[in-house]
Design a protein around this motif. Sequence first.
Motif, PDB file in Angstrom:
ATOM      1  N   PHE A 303     -54.464  77.723  21.727  1.00 30.60           N
ATOM      2  CA  PHE A 303     -55.186  77.497  22.979  1.00 30.60           C
ATOM      3  C   PHE A 303     -54.628  78.384  24.084  1.00 30.60           C
ATOM      4  CE2 PHE A 303     -55.647  73.366  20.838  1.00 30.60           C
ATOM      5  CZ  PHE A 303     -57.007  73.166  20.972  1.00 30.60           C
ATOM      6  N   TYR A 304     -55.499  78.784  24.992  1.00 32.94           N
ATOM      7  CA  TYR A 304     -55.001  79.422  26.208  1.00 32.94           C
ATOM      8  C   TYR A 304     -55.945  79.125  27.365  1.00 32.94           C
ATOM      9  CZ  TYR A 304     -58.367  83.303  25.720  1.00 32.94           C
ATOM     10  OH  TYR A 304     -59.504  84.057  25.622  1.00 32.94           O
ATOM     11  N   CYS A 305     -55.407  79.321  28.592  1.00 32.02           N
ATOM     12  CA  CYS A 305     -56.217  79.109  29.803  1.00 32.02           C
ATOM     13  C   CYS A 305     -55.750  80.132  30.839  1.00 32.02           C
ATOM     14  CB  CYS A 305     -56.093  77.661  30.284  1.00 32.02           C
ATOM     15  SG  CYS A 305     -54.399  77.175  30.634  1.00 32.02           S
ATOM     16  N   ALA A 306     -55.738  79.757  32.120  1.00 28.44           N
ATOM     17  CA  ALA A 306     -55.370  80.737  33.144  1.00 28.44           C
ATOM     18  C   ALA A 306     -53.856  80.925  33.234  1.00 28.44           C
ATOM     19  CB  ALA A 306     -55.939  80.309  34.492  1.00 28.44           C
ATOM     20  N   PHE A 307     -53.115  79.798  33.328  1.00 24.70           N
ATOM     21  CA  PHE A 307     -51.668  79.864  33.554  1.00 24.70           C
ATOM     22  C   PHE A 307     -50.868  79.031  32.544  1.00 24.70           C
ATOM     23  CE2 PHE A 307     -53.887  80.307  37.611  1.00 24.70           C
ATOM     24  CZ  PHE A 307     -53.473  81.580  37.968  1.00 24.70           C
ATOM     25  N   GLY A 308     -51.559  78.410  31.607  1.00 30.13           N
ATOM     26  CA  GLY A 308     -50.867  77.643  30.575  1.00 30.13           C
ATOM     27  C   GLY A 308     -50.839  76.141  30.796  1.00 30.13           C
ATOM     28  N   GLU A 309     -51.394  75.678  31.933  1.00 27.00           N
ATOM     29  CA  GLU A 309     -51.354  74.228  32.203  1.00 27.00           C
ATOM     30  C   GLU A 309     -52.386  73.472  31.383  1.00 27.00           C
ATOM     31  OE1 GLU A 309     -51.079  72.509  35.942  1.00 27.00           O
ATOM     32  OE2 GLU A 309     -49.036  73.264  36.084  1.00 27.00           O
ATOM     33  N   ARG A 310     -53.628  73.926  31.474  1.00 28.05           N
ATOM     34  CA  ARG A 310     -54.672  73.247  30.707  1.00 28.05           C
ATOM     35  C   ARG A 310     -54.362  73.319  29.220  1.00 28.05           C
ATOM     36  NH1 ARG A 310     -59.696  76.066  33.766  1.00 28.05           N
ATOM     37  NH2 ARG A 310     -57.985  77.413  34.428  1.00 28.05           N
ATOM     38  N   SER A 311     -53.873  74.502  28.769  1.00 34.16           N
ATOM     39  CA  SER A 311     -53.618  74.644  27.333  1.00 34.16           C
ATOM     40  C   SER A 311     -52.440  73.779  26.901  1.00 34.16           C
ATOM     41  CB  SER A 311     -53.394  76.113  26.975  1.00 34.16           C
ATOM     42  OG  SER A 311     -52.339  76.678  27.719  1.00 34.16           O
ATOM     43  N   ALA A 312     -51.433  73.599  27.776  1.00 28.13           N
ATOM     44  CA  ALA A 312     -50.305  72.722  27.434  1.00 28.13           C
ATOM     45  C   ALA A 312     -50.791  71.277  27.303  1.00 28.13           C
ATOM     46  CB  ALA A 312     -49.208  72.832  28.490  1.00 28.13           C
ATOM     47  N   MET A 313     -51.681  70.867  28.207  1.00 30.45           N
ATOM     48  CA  MET A 313     -52.210  69.500  28.123  1.00 30.45           C
ATOM     49  C   MET A 313     -53.097  69.350  26.889  1.00 30.45           C
ATOM     50  SD  MET A 313     -52.912  68.341  32.079  1.00 30.45           S
ATOM     51  CE  MET A 313     -54.064  69.628  32.587  1.00 30.45           C
ATOM     52  N   ALA A 314     -53.859  70.400  26.577  1.00 32.15           N
ATOM     53  CA  ALA A 314     -54.746  70.352  25.417  1.00 32.15           C
ATOM     54  C   ALA A 314     -53.955  70.228  24.118  1.00 32.15           C
ATOM     55  CB  ALA A 314     -55.619  71.608  25.379  1.00 32.15           C
ATOM     56  N   VAL A 315     -52.867  70.991  24.026  1.00 28.91           N
ATOM     57  CA  VAL A 315     -52.053  70.939  22.807  1.00 28.91           C
ATOM     58  C   VAL A 315     -51.495  69.531  22.608  1.00 28.91           C
ATOM     59  CG1 VAL A 315     -49.844  71.684  21.844  1.00 28.91           C
ATOM     60  CG2 VAL A 315     -51.464  73.367  22.670  1.00 28.91           C
ATOM     61  N   GLN A 316     -50.987  68.950  23.692  1.00 25.22           N
ATOM     62  CA  GLN A 316     -50.444  67.596  23.565  1.00 25.22           C
ATOM     63  C   GLN A 316     -51.527  66.614  23.110  1.00 25.22           C
ATOM     64  OE1 GLN A 316     -48.745  68.060  27.579  1.00 25.22           O
ATOM     65  NE2 GLN A 316     -46.909  67.101  26.754  1.00 25.22           N
ATOM     66  N   ALA A 317     -52.726  66.772  23.662  1.00 29.86           N
ATOM     67  CA  ALA A 317     -53.822  65.849  23.317  1.00 29.86           C
ATOM     68  C   ALA A 317     -54.258  66.023  21.859  1.00 29.86           C
ATOM     69  CB  ALA A 317     -55.004  66.071  24.261  1.00 29.86           C
ATOM     70  N   VAL A 318     -54.439  67.256  21.412  1.00 37.22           N
ATOM     71  CA  VAL A 318     -54.960  67.434  20.046  1.00 37.22           C
ATOM     72  C   VAL A 318     -53.859  67.213  19.002  1.00 37.22           C
ATOM     73  CG1 VAL A 318     -56.836  68.957  20.775  1.00 37.22           C
ATOM     74  CG2 VAL A 318     -54.717  69.961  19.920  1.00 37.22           C
ATOM     75  N   GLN A 319     -52.601  67.479  19.358  1.00 33.20           N
ATOM     76  CA  GLN A 319     -51.507  67.131  18.444  1.00 33.20           C
ATOM     77  C   GLN A 319     -51.490  65.618  18.245  1.00 33.20           C
ATOM     78  OE1 GLN A 319     -49.023  68.690  16.709  1.00 33.20           O
ATOM     79  NE2 GLN A 319     -49.148  70.828  17.354  1.00 33.20           N
ATOM     80  N   ALA A 320     -51.645  64.878  19.356  1.00 28.27           N
ATOM     81  CA  ALA A 320     -51.662  63.415  19.258  1.00 28.27           C
ATOM     82  C   ALA A 320     -52.845  62.934  18.431  1.00 28.27           C
ATOM     83  CB  ALA A 320     -51.700  62.798  20.658  1.00 28.27           C
ATOM     84  N   ALA A 321     -53.925  63.734  18.440  1.00 28.29           N
ATOM     85  CA  ALA A 321     -55.118  63.372  17.672  1.00 28.29           C
ATOM     86  C   ALA A 321     -55.024  63.866  16.222  1.00 28.29           C
ATOM     87  CB  ALA A 321     -56.359  63.951  18.350  1.00 28.29           C
ATOM     88  N   GLY A 322     -53.913  64.473  15.868  1.00 29.26           N
ATOM     89  CA  GLY A 322     -53.700  64.815  14.466  1.00 29.26           C
ATOM     90  C   GLY A 322     -53.848  66.281  14.097  1.00 29.26           C
ATOM     91  N   LEU A 323     -54.159  67.126  15.076  1.00 29.82           N
ATOM     92  CA  LEU A 323     -54.282  68.561  14.773  1.00 29.82           C
ATOM     93  C   LEU A 323     -52.914  69.224  14.917  1.00 29.82           C
ATOM     94  CD1 LEU A 323     -57.568  69.952  16.344  1.00 29.82           C
ATOM     95  CD2 LEU A 323     -56.976  69.670  13.939  1.00 29.82           C
ATOM     96  N   THR A 324     -52.147  69.183  13.851  1.00 26.32           N
ATOM     97  CA  THR A 324     -50.741  69.569  13.965  1.00 26.32           C
ATOM     98  C   THR A 324     -50.518  71.080  13.927  1.00 26.32           C
ATOM     99  OG1 THR A 324     -50.564  69.259  11.608  1.00 26.32           O
ATOM    100  CG2 THR A 324     -49.881  67.410  12.998  1.00 26.32           C
ATOM    101  N   THR A 325     -51.583  71.855  13.781  1.00 28.60           N
ATOM    102  CA  THR A 325     -51.397  73.311  13.802  1.00 28.60           C
ATOM    103  C   THR A 325     -51.633  73.890  15.192  1.00 28.60           C
ATOM    104  OG1 THR A 325     -53.706  73.793  13.317  1.00 28.60           O
ATOM    105  CG2 THR A 325     -52.231  73.486  11.429  1.00 28.60           C
ATOM    106  N   ALA A 326     -51.888  73.019  16.182  1.00 29.72           N
ATOM    107  CA  ALA A 326     -52.257  73.523  17.507  1.00 29.72           C
ATOM    108  C   ALA A 326     -51.045  73.985  18.314  1.00 29.72           C
ATOM    109  CB  ALA A 326     -53.013  72.443  18.274  1.00 29.72           C
TER     110      ALA A 326
END
Length: 344
Positions: A303-326
């Motif tokens: 994942f990527y975004c403008a400065f890494g904030e949205r993508s950091a939140m996205a990684v935490q969310a999808v990792q918690a949802a089971g996508l462990t390659t994110a």
Amino acid sequence: MIFRQLFEPVSCTYSYLIASRRGGEALILDPVLEKVDRYLQLMRELDLRLVKAVDTHLHADHITGLGALRDRTHCITVMGEQSSVDVVSMRVADGDTLRIEGVSMDVIYTPGHTDDSYSFLMKDRVFTGDTLMIRGTGRTDFQNGDPRAQYESLFDRLLRLPDETLVFPGHDYKGDTVSTIGEERAFNPRLQVKSVDEYAAVMNGLNLPNPKMMDVAVPANMRQGLHQESVARRGWAYSAAAALEQVGRSGVVLIDLREQSERARHGSIPGSLHIPYPELQEAVGSGRLPRDLSVSADMHLLFYCAFGERSAMAVQAVQAAGLTTACHIEGGIDAWKKIGGALA
Ligand SMILES: [Fe+2]
């Protein structure tokens, strides 16, 4: 249309909660830290989902609620591109449109009170921050304030709006809540000047004491960034340079979380998918994954975004949802550009 003007009495700050419907997306302008619980309660009561928290400028008289709202709702934090804050999720510039579901605002750069002051025009009303206040204007004597720039912001930008445009300011110290452009042009004592020199003389002669909170608020407001290190410590981050080596490898899928307007303005990494962050957040929040992601669940997601904030939140969310390659790209497209990464 849901429109709430909320007041914080210590700094006399107005915050605005806006949404197009119950059950929909919401935006908050100039939230104050001490009132965050109240905003969250109100949003629960009105069944609203906060997607953007916006500051009109770097505040000197109160601590912003942006960081706390982001941490508690995973919303996008927005400020102007001139803001000297460590990081916000999304930066806007003059002429941009700030959007949530069913609501759009024209972004107007109105420097003078600070060099990062913005106003936001939404149909019949304009949110003027500390540029234009009711029968007053924001002081220009600190934070790179400039009375001449403010004169231009007032006379060349805000006062050119239709007379009936409602003016909702960032503060009021006398209890007024709303005015109009026509009313301010006629009765605002600061606007009864004949030239930029006269305006600058008035502003330079105010000799106001510094805001009580200034020494606390300004440093605190400059450090509202999400701590991306905690994501990195879990092994979920690539530096831009490391990401550069991943691009084009089989099984690696890049996902751009920014909005279309940001992609158009700043470019994107060639070959990336586009899933705007609020879409991903809503899908994960309701227990599913966006279709593009479920088909590539065995792929390595970057994942990527403008400065890494949205993508950091996205990684935490999808990792918690089971996508462990994110994983995500630390520092976003901003860091990518700095190392000379290719853009499409
Ligand atoms: Fe201010």
